[in-house]
Structure formats: C-alpha cells, structure tokens
Design an enzyme around this catalytic site. Structure first.
Site: not given
Ligand code: NAI
Length: 468
Positions: A116, A447
């Site tokens: 481009g 936990h």
C-alpha cells in the site's frame, strides 16, 4: 470491486486487522492492504505466535527431561525432533493467519493484496505481485505498518549466522553457541528457547541490568533465575562489532565501566536491540510529522499531522511496542472515525515476558514513581509461601503491589511466576476500575491458586499477609 471506501487500513498486523474489523462492525466500508503473503503482521507470522509455540514446546521438552522424574514420572528415550517442533510452530501460524482471513470475509472487509502506498489523504495505490498498480479512494486512512528489527551500526543481519528474531525462530539445527545481543523481551525469550533445546547461550547487554524500564526488584530476581537456568550474561557491555570469520560470527564488546575489550565467537548471533517504526517513503513524502525517534506523531484521537490520516500501533509515538496495545488502538481509532468516543488508557497496559517463570508488569514501577515524586507503599508476597505454587514445584518469584500512600489506589503491580502472564489481567482490570489494594485484599480468591498470592500481596500493603 468498487474502489471507494470509508476506511483503508494499511497493514494487517494486530493493530491494522483489528481496526479493519471494528470499522466494518461500525458500518464503515473498509479495506485492508497487506504486502506480506499472509495476514496478522509480525505478531502472527514472525513474532508473538511462533515464539510462544517454541517457548511452550521447549519448556515441555526441558520439563520432561529435568522435572518429570521428581513428580514420579519415569521417562526414557526423550528425544528432540527440531523439524517437527518447527512444523508444529508453522502449523499454528498458518491456522491463525487463515483465521484472520476468515474474519475479514465474515466482516466483508476487502483484502487488498500488495504494497500500500498512500498517495494523498484520500488515495491509496496498491502494488500487487505482478507490479500491477490499482488506485483506491477513501475518506479515511489508518497507517498500521508496525515496526522492523533494528541493527547496530555497521552490523548486517543476514538471517543465517547473524539473525534477527525472524531468523532465530527458524534455525534448522541447534546452534552449539548462541550469542544474543540485547537483554530485552526478544533476547530473553529466544535465549530461553535455545538454551532449553541445548545451546550454550550468552546474552550481552548494554545496561547493568536486564529488561530496560523494568522494576529493578524484578530484573534482579529474573537475572538470578535465568543465570541458574544456565544462560550466561555479560552486562554493562557495549557490542562494537560482529564479523563473520569462516562460518563463525565473532562478537567484539567493551565493558562500559572498565573499558576492557572482549571477544567471543558463536555459530549464531541474534541481534535483539529493539525495533524501529516501519516508515515508508510515502509517509515521508506526505510530510507526516515524526518525533525524534522517527515515530509518527498522533494526537489523542490518533490523528497524524495530515487530515484524514490516522496511525496506530508500533509506528506511533504513544505507548510500548506491544501487540495488545496496537489492538486496543485499532478498536479506538475505528470508533473515533465512526464518531464514537474511542479511547486507550496508556496507564494500564500490561507487558509480559513469556519465559519460565513469566514476568508481567502493569502500571508504574517504583523507579518511575520516585522520579514523579509520588509517595507509595508496597506489599510483596513470595510464591514460596503460596500453596499451589509449592505443590507444583513453582516457587520462584513474587508479586509486588504498589499503592498510593494516601489513597491506597493501586498504581502498579509486578509479578514473576509461572502464571504471571495470565494473572496480570486481574490487576489490569483492578487498575482500570481504580481499585485500591484493600479492594483486591477483600476480593475472595479461589484456593488453591497462584492468584492467592495477589490477594496476599495486596494484604501485605497494609502489613497483614496471612501466610507470610
Ligand atoms: P528491547 O528494547 O526490549 O531490548 C533491547 C535491549 O538491547 C535493551 O536492553 C538495550 O539496552 C540492549 N542494547 C541496545 N544496544 C546494545 C548494544 N550495542 N550492546 C548490547 N546491548 C544493547 O528490544 P527487543 O527485545 O528487541 O524487543 C523489541 C520490541 O518488541 C520491544 O518493544 C518489546 O516490547 C516487543 N516485544 C514484546 C514481546 C512480549 O510482549 N512478550 C516479545 C518480543 C518483543
């Protein structure tokens, strides 16, 4: 195809392709130009994705050899098949780059293949394979051309013996000796890969510590861990030359304090001294303003100095050169073009080094806060005291929460842990919501998880950790 668009994005890396998808979602007629054969830019093709594939595979190989036995897994005859490891990496890259192509189709984005070239604020030329030039008109242009590896003066990267990260992701043999110039993100990730696979790796770093800009506590601890893994370091050393002598690369470097000169040779040398913005001639010709580091200057709306032309990602003068920063900018710029209030919070951009253990950081470091004269308090918690890390034999590292002295607001967090890259998301979210250390301390964490260390570090800000 009708050659008139609302938005043309130049570059289909994480910044560009995300900007294209978001633009299209917002009803803008969008095209994206890409010169590489596949979409996804550096990140998907020769960066984040292939490096993570090799980091994961080499980590498994290393663990199978060194750690399985202690877990009660007896294994014999573990062998490395480097070409299969590379095939697996290449397969991941192809799957993901094809995935972006699928997303382009799904979102009706015109994929313009070729280089481009921005001719003016409303015109982009695309030069394809056969040098055929097509002209496209557009209301807005987004430059997302990324960055390219930097070298050192007089040192030529040949991608054979003297390589950039691109070459170091595709060695066909394990180099017996590998010298890595630069102890930053790329240098340390790729040092880890090749060390685990059997290379003798030496990192030569200009500064007296590894990872520029990183919290000093972390870089010190990290250096110890990597040295223990067998990676050699020459710190405070400036590389002055790399020359090919027969099939070996000879590296000359000088100690910055003593001026002592040293010479080392290796089969391969990786130059990982940073990346520079990819600024094409068209950008220079258009007179788009750059800063002193040759990055495109943009305002808070990602507008360059030329009307209708926006820029995002590694090529701009804002934030770190990170894929996820570019993605967020891609979303924001599309929303701004569509008349919405797109925004990126540069104070909360996590960064992760995907070694083992991983290193992650978000927000400010202690050093930065000292410079800014901001008073802070810290809470630190080691993984040695975290039950899950202990169970998994992953006790290296710590969490450090930094909070403003008066308000307790979290200003930054640094983490070193096997799970750091995943855990940092919680802290980024907390900071985005303006959380205090107390907010994190009072949030229930499951936990047994590594994440409990985050809660404990937040409690340690108020000097009340439970398990340490
Ligand atoms: P870096 O900027 O992280 O590190 C380059 C290192 O090279 C610095 O420590 C610097 O002091 C050193 N250096 C410069 N000149 C030297 C010389 N003459 N002799 C010895 N040492 C020298 O750059 P890196 O590692 O190349 O990464 C480039 C970019 O890519 C960074 O912006 C990084 O954020 C990004 N990246 C991010 C990753 C991630 O998020 N996990 C992975 C890989 C790259």
């Amino acid at each position: 195809m009708d050659n008139n668009f609302d938005v043309i994005v130049v570059g289909a890396g994480p910044g560009g392709y995300v900007a294209a998808i978001r633009s299209s979602q917002l009803g803008l007629k969008t095209a994206c130009v890409e010169s590489r054969k596949t979409l996804g830019g550096t990140c998907l093709n020769v960066g984040c994705i292939p490096s993570k594939s090799l980091l994961h595979a080499s980590d498994m190989y290393f663990k199978a050899q060194k750690e399985f036995k202690s877990l009660g897994i007896e294994s014999t005859g573990i062998k490395l098949n480097l070409s299969r490891m590379m095939d697996n990496k290449n397969k991941s890259v192809i799957t993901l780059t094809k995935g972006v192509e699928f997303l382009f189709k799904k979102n009706k984005i015109s994929y313009l293949k070729g280089k481009g070239i921005i001719l003016d604020k409303n015109t982009v030329a695309v030069v394809g394979n056969s040098n055929k030039k097509e002209i496209y008109k557009t209301k807005n242009i987004i430059i997302a051309t990324g960055s390219v590896p930097t070298s050192l003066p007089g040192i030529k990267i040949d991608e054979k013996n003297i390589v950039s990260s691109t070459g170091a992701l595709s060695f066909d043999k394990i180099p017996k000796e590998l010298i890595v110039i630069g102890g930053g993100y790329i240098g340390l990730e790729l040092s880890s890969v090749w060390k685990r696979l059997g290379s003798n790796v030496t990192v030569i770093e200009y500064l007296d510590h590894i990872i520029p800009g990183m919290d000093k506590d972390i870089s010190g601890e990290f250096l110890k861990i990597l040295s223990k893994q067998g990676i050699h370091f020459k710190l405070n050393s400036k590389v002055t030359g790399v020359n090919l002598v027969k099939d070996k690369a000879v590296v000359d470097f000088t100690n910055n304090t003593t001026s002592k000169r040293e010479r080392m040779e290796a089969n391969k040398v990786l130059i990982a001294v940073g990346r520079e913005p990819n600024i094409g001639e068209d950008i220079t010709k258009l007179g788009i303003k750059l800063n002193s580091q040759k990055k495109i200057q943009v305002n808070e709306k990602f507008k360059t100095s030329v009307k209708n032309i926006y820029a995002i990602g590694d090529v701009i003068d804002k934030g770190p050169m990170l894929a996820h920063k570019a993605e967020d900018e891609g979303i924001a710029v599309a929303e701004i073009i569509a008349g919405q209030a797109g925004h990126v919070n540069y104070n909360v951009i996590p960064a992760v080094i995907y070694t083992s253990p991983e290193v992650a950081i978000v927000g400010k470091t202690e050093e930065e806060l000292k410079k800014e004269n901001i008073k802070y308090k810290i809470g630190k918690f080691p993984f040695l005291a975290n039950s899950r890390a202990k169970v998994n034999n992953e006790t290296e590292g710590f969490v450090k929460v930094i909070a403003e002295e008066k308000t307790d607001k979290v200003l930054g967090v640094v983490l070193i842990s096997t799970m750091a890259g995943t855990m940092i998301a919680e802290l980024a979210l907390a900071m985005e919501f303006g959380a205090s250390a107390e907010d994190i301390a009072r949030t229930c964490h499951a936990h047994p998880t590594h994440s409990e260390a985050v809660k404990e570090a937040a409690m340690a800000v108020d000097k009340r950790p439970i398990h340490f």
